[in-house]
Design a protein around this motif. Sequence first.
Motif, PDB file in Angstrom:
ATOM      1  N   ALA A 194      15.645  93.334  67.545  1.00 43.42           N
ATOM      2  CA  ALA A 194      14.830  93.883  68.633  1.00 43.42           C
ATOM      3  C   ALA A 194      14.709  92.899  69.789  1.00 43.42           C
ATOM      4  O   ALA A 194      14.637  93.298  70.959  1.00 43.42           O
ATOM      5  CB  ALA A 194      13.443  94.255  68.110  1.00 43.42           C
ATOM      6  N   ARG A 195      14.711  91.620  69.472  1.00 43.72           N
ATOM      7  CA  ARG A 195      14.577  90.575  70.487  1.00 43.72           C
ATOM      8  C   ARG A 195      15.931  90.057  70.970  1.00 43.72           C
ATOM      9  O   ARG A 195      15.996  89.087  71.717  1.00 43.72           O
ATOM     10  CB  ARG A 195      13.759  89.419  69.909  1.00 43.72           C
ATOM     11  CG  ARG A 195      12.336  89.788  69.526  1.00 43.72           C
ATOM     12  CD  ARG A 195      11.425  89.877  70.705  1.00 43.72           C
ATOM     13  NE  ARG A 195      11.294  88.576  71.361  1.00 43.72           N
ATOM     14  CZ  ARG A 195      10.624  88.386  72.499  1.00 43.72           C
ATOM     15  NH1 ARG A 195      10.048  89.406  73.105  1.00 43.72           N
ATOM     16  NH2 ARG A 195      10.540  87.183  73.032  1.00 43.72           N
ATOM     17  N   ASN A 196      17.008  90.693  70.541  1.00 41.47           N
ATOM     18  CA  ASN A 196      18.362  90.308  70.943  1.00 41.47           C
ATOM     19  C   ASN A 196      18.662  88.851  70.599  1.00 41.47           C
ATOM     20  O   ASN A 196      19.334  88.138  71.350  1.00 41.47           O
ATOM     21  CB  ASN A 196      18.568  90.541  72.452  1.00 41.47           C
ATOM     22  CG  ASN A 196      20.027  90.725  72.806  1.00 41.47           C
ATOM     23  OD1 ASN A 196      20.800  91.238  72.006  1.00 41.47           O
ATOM     24  ND2 ASN A 196      20.412  90.315  73.991  1.00 41.47           N
ATOM     25  N   MET A 197      18.188  88.426  69.429  1.00 43.74           N
ATOM     26  CA  MET A 197      18.444  87.068  68.978  1.00 43.74           C
ATOM     27  C   MET A 197      19.660  86.966  68.069  1.00 43.74           C
ATOM     28  O   MET A 197      20.059  85.872  67.680  1.00 43.74           O
ATOM     29  CB  MET A 197      17.206  86.514  68.252  1.00 43.74           C
ATOM     30  CG  MET A 197      16.063  86.147  69.185  1.00 43.74           C
ATOM     31  SD  MET A 197      16.550  84.983  70.483  1.00 43.74           S
ATOM     32  CE  MET A 197      17.102  83.575  69.532  1.00 43.74           C
ATOM     33  N   LEU A 198      20.242  88.095  67.704  1.00 40.48           N
ATOM     34  CA  LEU A 198      21.485  88.117  66.939  1.00 40.48           C
ATOM     35  C   LEU A 198      22.506  88.882  67.771  1.00 40.48           C
ATOM     36  O   LEU A 198      22.387  90.090  67.949  1.00 40.48           O
ATOM     37  CB  LEU A 198      21.276  88.789  65.580  1.00 40.48           C
ATOM     38  CG  LEU A 198      20.280  88.109  64.635  1.00 40.48           C
ATOM     39  CD1 LEU A 198      20.036  88.954  63.401  1.00 40.48           C
ATOM     40  CD2 LEU A 198      20.750  86.710  64.249  1.00 40.48           C
ATOM     41  N   VAL A 199      23.467  88.161  68.321  1.00 41.39           N
ATOM     42  CA  VAL A 199      24.395  88.735  69.293  1.00 41.39           C
ATOM     43  C   VAL A 199      25.813  88.654  68.734  1.00 41.39           C
ATOM     44  O   VAL A 199      26.246  87.598  68.262  1.00 41.39           O
ATOM     45  CB  VAL A 199      24.315  87.986  70.639  1.00 41.39           C
ATOM     46  CG1 VAL A 199      25.233  88.628  71.663  1.00 41.39           C
ATOM     47  CG2 VAL A 199      22.880  87.958  71.152  1.00 41.39           C
ATOM     48  N   ASP A 200      26.530  89.746  68.807  1.00 45.09           N
ATOM     49  CA  ASP A 200      27.913  89.792  68.326  1.00 45.09           C
ATOM     50  C   ASP A 200      28.879  89.488  69.467  1.00 45.09           C
ATOM     51  O   ASP A 200      28.773  90.053  70.557  1.00 45.09           O
ATOM     52  CB  ASP A 200      28.229  91.170  67.747  1.00 45.09           C
ATOM     53  CG  ASP A 200      27.409  91.477  66.499  1.00 45.09           C
ATOM     54  OD1 ASP A 200      27.019  90.525  65.806  1.00 45.09           O
ATOM     55  OD2 ASP A 200      27.158  92.670  66.238  1.00 45.09           O
ATOM     56  N   VAL A 201      29.826  88.575  69.208  1.00 46.57           N
ATOM     57  CA  VAL A 201      30.838  88.217  70.202  1.00 46.57           C
ATOM     58  C   VAL A 201      32.226  88.344  69.568  1.00 46.57           C
ATOM     59  O   VAL A 201      32.391  88.173  68.354  1.00 46.57           O
ATOM     60  CB  VAL A 201      30.642  86.781  70.743  1.00 46.57           C
ATOM     61  CG1 VAL A 201      29.345  86.665  71.527  1.00 46.57           C
ATOM     62  CG2 VAL A 201      30.651  85.757  69.608  1.00 46.57           C
ATOM     63  N   ASP A 202      33.207  88.632  70.398  1.00 45.15           N
ATOM     64  CA  ASP A 202      34.585  88.724  69.920  1.00 45.15           C
ATOM     65  C   ASP A 202      35.133  87.345  69.562  1.00 45.15           C
ATOM     66  O   ASP A 202      34.758  86.332  70.179  1.00 45.15           O
ATOM     67  CB  ASP A 202      35.482  89.353  70.989  1.00 45.15           C
ATOM     68  CG  ASP A 202      35.157  90.821  71.220  1.00 45.15           C
ATOM     69  OD1 ASP A 202      34.669  91.460  70.274  1.00 45.15           O
ATOM     70  OD2 ASP A 202      35.387  91.305  72.336  1.00 45.15           O
ATOM     71  N   VAL A 203      36.028  87.319  68.599  1.00 46.67           N
ATOM     72  CA  VAL A 203      36.763  86.108  68.241  1.00 46.67           C
ATOM     73  C   VAL A 203      38.244  86.460  68.283  1.00 46.67           C
ATOM     74  O   VAL A 203      38.699  87.340  67.544  1.00 46.67           O
ATOM     75  CB  VAL A 203      36.384  85.603  66.839  1.00 46.67           C
ATOM     76  CG1 VAL A 203      37.300  84.460  66.408  1.00 46.67           C
ATOM     77  CG2 VAL A 203      34.932  85.150  66.812  1.00 46.67           C
ATOM     78  N   PRO A 204      39.009  85.822  69.175  1.00 52.56           N
ATOM     79  CA  PRO A 204      40.431  86.152  69.287  1.00 52.56           C
ATOM     80  C   PRO A 204      41.147  86.054  67.937  1.00 52.56           C
ATOM     81  O   PRO A 204      41.050  85.046  67.235  1.00 52.56           O
ATOM     82  CB  PRO A 204      40.948  85.103  70.277  1.00 52.56           C
ATOM     83  CG  PRO A 204      39.754  84.747  71.108  1.00 52.56           C
ATOM     84  CD  PRO A 204      38.598  84.807  70.164  1.00 52.56           C
ATOM     85  N   THR A 248      28.633  86.749  64.797  1.00 47.76           N
ATOM     86  CA  THR A 248      27.243  86.825  65.251  1.00 47.76           C
ATOM     87  C   THR A 248      26.753  85.420  65.567  1.00 47.76           C
ATOM     88  O   THR A 248      26.894  84.500  64.755  1.00 47.76           O
ATOM     89  CB  THR A 248      26.349  87.454  64.173  1.00 47.76           C
ATOM     90  OG1 THR A 248      26.854  88.746  63.837  1.00 47.76           O
ATOM     91  CG2 THR A 248      24.922  87.604  64.680  1.00 47.76           C
ATOM     92  N   VAL A 249      26.195  85.254  66.768  1.00 49.51           N
ATOM     93  CA  VAL A 249      25.645  83.970  67.195  1.00 49.51           C
ATOM     94  C   VAL A 249      24.190  84.159  67.596  1.00 49.51           C
ATOM     95  O   VAL A 249      23.741  85.284  67.848  1.00 49.51           O
ATOM     96  CB  VAL A 249      26.451  83.365  68.371  1.00 49.51           C
ATOM     97  CG1 VAL A 249      27.890  83.112  67.974  1.00 49.51           C
ATOM     98  CG2 VAL A 249      26.385  84.263  69.609  1.00 49.51           C
ATOM     99  N   ALA A 250      23.456  83.059  67.658  1.00 50.03           N
ATOM    100  CA  ALA A 250      22.053  83.119  68.057  1.00 50.03           C
ATOM    101  C   ALA A 250      21.963  83.364  69.564  1.00 50.03           C
ATOM    102  O   ALA A 250      22.638  82.703  70.355  1.00 50.03           O
ATOM    103  CB  ALA A 250      21.339  81.823  67.688  1.00 50.03           C
ATOM    104  N   GLY A 251      21.132  84.314  69.958  1.00 51.16           N
ATOM    105  CA  GLY A 251      20.944  84.622  71.370  1.00 51.16           C
ATOM    106  C   GLY A 251      19.995  83.650  72.039  1.00 51.16           C
ATOM    107  O   GLY A 251      19.533  82.673  71.444  1.00 51.16           O
ATOM    108  N   THR A 252      19.671  83.918  73.301  1.00 51.43           N
ATOM    109  CA  THR A 252      18.737  83.055  74.023  1.00 51.43           C
ATOM    110  C   THR A 252      17.305  83.508  73.762  1.00 51.43           C
ATOM    111  O   THR A 252      17.001  84.705  73.804  1.00 51.43           O
ATOM    112  CB  THR A 252      19.020  83.051  75.543  1.00 51.43           C
ATOM    113  OG1 THR A 252      18.042  82.214  76.183  1.00 51.43           O
ATOM    114  CG2 THR A 252      18.949  84.439  76.145  1.00 51.43           C
ATOM    115  N   PRO A 253      16.401  82.567  73.496  1.00 47.14           N
ATOM    116  CA  PRO A 253      15.002  82.937  73.289  1.00 47.14           C
ATOM    117  C   PRO A 253      14.236  83.129  74.593  1.00 47.14           C
ATOM    118  O   PRO A 253      13.069  83.525  74.568  1.00 47.14           O
ATOM    119  CB  PRO A 253      14.454  81.738  72.507  1.00 47.14           C
ATOM    120  CG  PRO A 253      15.257  80.585  73.013  1.00 47.14           C
ATOM    121  CD  PRO A 253      16.642  81.133  73.253  1.00 47.14           C
TER     122      PRO A 253
END
Length: 407
Positions: free
Chosen positions: A340-350, A357-362
């Motif tokens: 809900a707080r967008n603290m778990l963010v999915d990013v592509d890996v070539p 999944t990386v930690a988002g900005t607080p």
Amino acid sequence: MTGPLEGLTVVDLTQMLAGPFASMLLADQGARVIKIEPPGGDNTRRIGPHLPGALTMEQGGYGSYFASINRNKESIVLDLKADEGRAVFTALVAQADVVIENYRAGVMERLGLGYEALAALNPKLVVAALRGFGDPRGGESPYTNWPAYDPVAQAMGGIMGVTGPVPGGAPTKIGPGVGDIMPAMFLAYGIACAVWRAERTGEGQFVDIAMVDGVLAVTERIVYQQSTTGVAPAPEGDGHPLLCPFGLFKAKDGFVSLGIPKDEFWRPFAKLIGQAELADDPRYATNLERVARREEVNALVTAFTVMRTKSELAEILGGTIPFGPVLRADEIFADPHFRARNMLVDVDVPGANRPLTVAGTPIKMSATQGGVRRRAPLTGEDTDTILTELGYDAGARAALRASKAVA
């Protein structure tokens, strides 16, 4: 806008964790961060774990460590020992707002790229350095030339000396790399302060952060305790030296953290744990009395928590007193708060068949929200874009590659 720092250009010479974490904080808030990698790339590219299919070490590497703290950045590989590589770097500096580096003291000077030389190229430039024991410009430490890394900063900055499972016992290292990350936060803060002044005055400056200083600043309590009592604080176990009950308590399926930072929490807490008769008992009514009876108070709290699961305790105590279960990483992934707080963010890996999944900005802002916008770059992925912006045509770019000053 991509964040409040949109329009700020940062040239980032840092590697490993501390420096890249600081530049990541700026990139998350919209700054354009151009990562200058040495030939072969940042070493953390090759440090695991790696998602299946991610680039191998032979292909330049794309470890999850690197991917987490280098998101939102661009990459160009420059050999700063080559004249042509330094020429590209100084061309970038002339147009940049900030340069960040975390080499040992004197390295930039030996390359002819020390603060004074860069400031002569761009008087508005903010140059920031993060070293184990600081830069001589900020104070000549007897340890200036010592190499340092996270556990060294934790040890000498004081935080390890008050951390340990047994009160008064042996110290222990804190799990995350706080000896890197906390100084990195101070570095980003110092850069923001210096940039604000440069915008108003046109004058840049040198920002100097020592890792051990950053750790001590966070461990500030030990300074005033030592000054006041003359007694050096020791490892505190799972509690707090000044508050009770306050800390970790065993549950049926793990541990929970709870605390009574104010006396007004004691009355409802005593009732919730089935000890209503203690709510108005003068032996426990004040924090001073409870601290004096610490073992007794902790025992009665544990007797209640150990018979219940973390979720059961959350139902009973959550929302009434300061309380939280000790969550493992898998439990964090399952907890609704963090998505809900967008603290778990999915990013592509070539090359990988699933995202990372990386930690988002607080940092949450109402008008200029920053965050994770793009994955970490491949080694030198943005070379052509950056060189073209600096005025290098196709022939000049080819010549740079042929000289191996640019890879």
